[in-house]
Design an enzyme around this catalytic site. Sequence first.
Site, PDB file in Angstrom:
ATOM      1  N   ASP A 126       0.851  -1.182   0.000  1.00  0.00           N
ATOM      2  CA  ASP A 126       0.000   0.000   0.000  1.00  0.00           C
ATOM      3  C   ASP A 126       0.896   1.244   0.000  1.00  0.00           C
ATOM      4  O   ASP A 126       2.037   1.180   0.455  1.00  0.00           O
ATOM      5  CB  ASP A 126      -0.887  -0.048   1.251  1.00  0.00           C
ATOM      6  CG  ASP A 126      -1.584   1.250   1.496  1.00  0.00           C
ATOM      7  OD1 ASP A 126      -2.271   1.731   0.572  1.00  0.00           O
ATOM      8  OD2 ASP A 126      -1.433   1.813   2.605  1.00  0.00           O
ATOM      9  N   ARG A 127       0.374   2.358  -0.498  1.00  0.00           N
ATOM     10  CA  ARG A 127       1.206   3.565  -0.552  1.00  0.00           C
ATOM     11  C   ARG A 127       1.028   4.445   0.700  1.00  0.00           C
ATOM     12  O   ARG A 127       1.846   4.370   1.606  1.00  0.00           O
ATOM     13  CB  ARG A 127       0.870   4.367  -1.836  1.00  0.00           C
ATOM     14  CG  ARG A 127       1.942   5.363  -2.226  1.00  0.00           C
ATOM     15  CD  ARG A 127       1.484   6.323  -3.307  1.00  0.00           C
ATOM     16  NE  ARG A 127       0.772   7.464  -2.739  1.00  0.00           N
ATOM     17  CZ  ARG A 127       0.274   8.475  -3.457  1.00  0.00           C
ATOM     18  NH1 ARG A 127       0.359   8.469  -4.783  1.00  0.00           N
ATOM     19  NH2 ARG A 127      -0.336   9.481  -2.858  1.00  0.00           N
ATOM     20  N   ASP A 128      -0.066   5.208   0.765  1.00  0.00           N
ATOM     21  CA  ASP A 128      -0.225   6.206   1.837  1.00  0.00           C
ATOM     22  C   ASP A 128      -0.368   5.525   3.205  1.00  0.00           C
ATOM     23  O   ASP A 128      -1.236   4.676   3.398  1.00  0.00           O
ATOM     24  CB  ASP A 128      -1.439   7.095   1.552  1.00  0.00           C
ATOM     25  CG  ASP A 128      -1.297   7.842   0.222  1.00  0.00           C
ATOM     26  OD1 ASP A 128      -0.160   7.979  -0.260  1.00  0.00           O
ATOM     27  OD2 ASP A 128      -2.330   8.278  -0.322  1.00  0.00           O
ATOM     28  N   TYR A 163      -5.264  13.575   1.985  1.00  0.00           N
ATOM     29  CA  TYR A 163      -5.021  13.400   0.551  1.00  0.00           C
ATOM     30  C   TYR A 163      -3.648  13.971   0.199  1.00  0.00           C
ATOM     31  O   TYR A 163      -3.310  15.080   0.607  1.00  0.00           O
ATOM     32  CB  TYR A 163      -6.105  14.105  -0.264  1.00  0.00           C
ATOM     33  CG  TYR A 163      -7.437  13.403  -0.182  1.00  0.00           C
ATOM     34  CD1 TYR A 163      -7.721  12.330  -1.022  1.00  0.00           C
ATOM     35  CD2 TYR A 163      -8.408  13.796   0.737  1.00  0.00           C
ATOM     36  CE1 TYR A 163      -8.935  11.659  -0.948  1.00  0.00           C
ATOM     37  CE2 TYR A 163      -9.618  13.134   0.825  1.00  0.00           C
ATOM     38  CZ  TYR A 163      -9.882  12.066  -0.015  1.00  0.00           C
ATOM     39  OH  TYR A 163     -11.074  11.400   0.069  1.00  0.00           O
ATOM     40  N   SER A 199      -2.457   1.309  -4.771  1.00  0.00           N
ATOM     41  CA  SER A 199      -2.954   2.463  -4.022  1.00  0.00           C
ATOM     42  C   SER A 199      -4.323   2.924  -4.510  1.00  0.00           C
ATOM     43  O   SER A 199      -4.574   2.992  -5.712  1.00  0.00           O
ATOM     44  CB  SER A 199      -1.937   3.597  -4.202  1.00  0.00           C
ATOM     45  OG  SER A 199      -2.325   4.733  -3.497  1.00  0.00           O
ATOM     46  N   CYS A 202      -5.895   3.078  -8.211  1.00  0.00           N
ATOM     47  CA  CYS A 202      -7.296   3.258  -8.601  1.00  0.00           C
ATOM     48  C   CYS A 202      -7.650   4.725  -8.429  1.00  0.00           C
ATOM     49  O   CYS A 202      -7.644   5.228  -7.302  1.00  0.00           O
ATOM     50  CB  CYS A 202      -8.199   2.395  -7.722  1.00  0.00           C
ATOM     51  SG  CYS A 202      -9.949   2.861  -7.914  1.00  0.00           S
ATOM     52  N   CYS A 222     -15.921   0.848  -9.888  1.00  0.00           N
ATOM     53  CA  CYS A 222     -14.912   0.143 -10.676  1.00  0.00           C
ATOM     54  C   CYS A 222     -14.623  -1.208 -10.034  1.00  0.00           C
ATOM     55  O   CYS A 222     -15.185  -1.545  -9.002  1.00  0.00           O
ATOM     56  CB  CYS A 222     -13.630   0.966 -10.728  1.00  0.00           C
ATOM     57  SG  CYS A 222     -12.859   1.109  -9.108  1.00  0.00           S
ATOM     58  N   CYS A 273     -11.334  -1.917  -9.389  1.00  0.00           N
ATOM     59  CA  CYS A 273      -9.941  -1.822  -8.944  1.00  0.00           C
ATOM     60  C   CYS A 273      -9.758  -1.092  -7.626  1.00  0.00           C
ATOM     61  O   CYS A 273      -8.639  -1.038  -7.097  1.00  0.00           O
ATOM     62  CB  CYS A 273      -9.046  -1.248 -10.041  1.00  0.00           C
ATOM     63  SG  CYS A 273      -9.468   0.368 -10.674  1.00  0.00           S
ATOM     64  N   ARG A 274     -10.852  -0.539  -7.076  1.00  0.00           N
ATOM     65  CA  ARG A 274     -10.698   0.118  -5.778  1.00  0.00           C
ATOM     66  C   ARG A 274     -10.554  -0.952  -4.698  1.00  0.00           C
ATOM     67  O   ARG A 274     -11.431  -1.789  -4.521  1.00  0.00           O
ATOM     68  CB  ARG A 274     -11.907   1.023  -5.496  1.00  0.00           C
ATOM     69  CG  ARG A 274     -11.810   1.752  -4.183  1.00  0.00           C
ATOM     70  CD  ARG A 274     -12.906   2.806  -4.017  1.00  0.00           C
ATOM     71  NE  ARG A 274     -12.975   3.260  -2.632  1.00  0.00           N
ATOM     72  CZ  ARG A 274     -12.139   4.140  -2.081  1.00  0.00           C
ATOM     73  NH1 ARG A 274     -11.184   4.691  -2.798  1.00  0.00           N
ATOM     74  NH2 ARG A 274     -12.258   4.479  -0.817  1.00  0.00           N
ATOM     75  N   ASP A 317      -1.794  -0.407   5.814  1.00  0.00           N
ATOM     76  CA  ASP A 317      -2.187   0.133   7.122  1.00  0.00           C
ATOM     77  C   ASP A 317      -3.694   0.133   7.332  1.00  0.00           C
ATOM     78  O   ASP A 317      -4.164   0.598   8.363  1.00  0.00           O
ATOM     79  CB  ASP A 317      -1.640   1.566   7.294  1.00  0.00           C
ATOM     80  CG  ASP A 317      -2.294   2.562   6.348  1.00  0.00           C
ATOM     81  OD1 ASP A 317      -2.544   2.208   5.177  1.00  0.00           O
ATOM     82  OD2 ASP A 317      -2.567   3.702   6.782  1.00  0.00           O
TER      83      ASP A 317
END
Length: 196
Positions: A9-11, A20, A51, A90, A105, A107-108, A134
């Site tokens: 995961d990114r954030d 954001y 992400s 996504c 979608c 892909c979320r 996370d």
Amino acid sequence: MKKPAVFIDRDGTVNEQRGYINHPSRFIILPGVVEAIRALNHHGFHVIVVSNQSGVARGYFPIDLVHEIHEFMKGHFRKNRATVDGIFFCPHHPGGSVPGYAIQCNCRKPKTGLIEQACKSMDIDLSNSYVVGDRCEDIELAEHAGMKGILVKTGYGLGEIDHVLPFKAVKPAHIGEDLFHAVQWIMNEERASQKR
Ligand SMILES: [Mg+2]
Ligand SMILES: [Zn+2]
């Protein structure tokens, strides 16, 4: 030959959780992340960032900003001799306002579309792959795609552990301090499975 992957995961996992990420100045890479990715590179894993960036659909920032931040991230890792093999995100959200992105979608996360996109572009041994994130949605993503999920305590992690995880049917295979420790755990799992 197929290789296992670690989907990251990114954030909140790679970079600090700061709402954001609508400007490059808000993209701050967490301690130990470069070392974690380097270790995965050396141990024969694909390293793939996955992400949700619904801020695109919501009109908070343009999709080009996401690409710009990803170029910066890849450059930072490259300079530190760490390689990310793929980045999939996504940009959608059904409650968004931007035409084309305000859609339902597949892909979320925790839907598996991003994993399917990754599998189309590289040979991935999914059954021996992991997801690190996370949020509980990252653990659900792992479950939906037949992988092990590892929850980290960075980003939203601690709050997810206290307030969300108790109500979820799906549980992480492991809870780690951060990405670096999650990767240490993966390495130990690998060693243990080779002895079996
Ligand atoms: Mg996250
Ligand atoms: Zn999507």
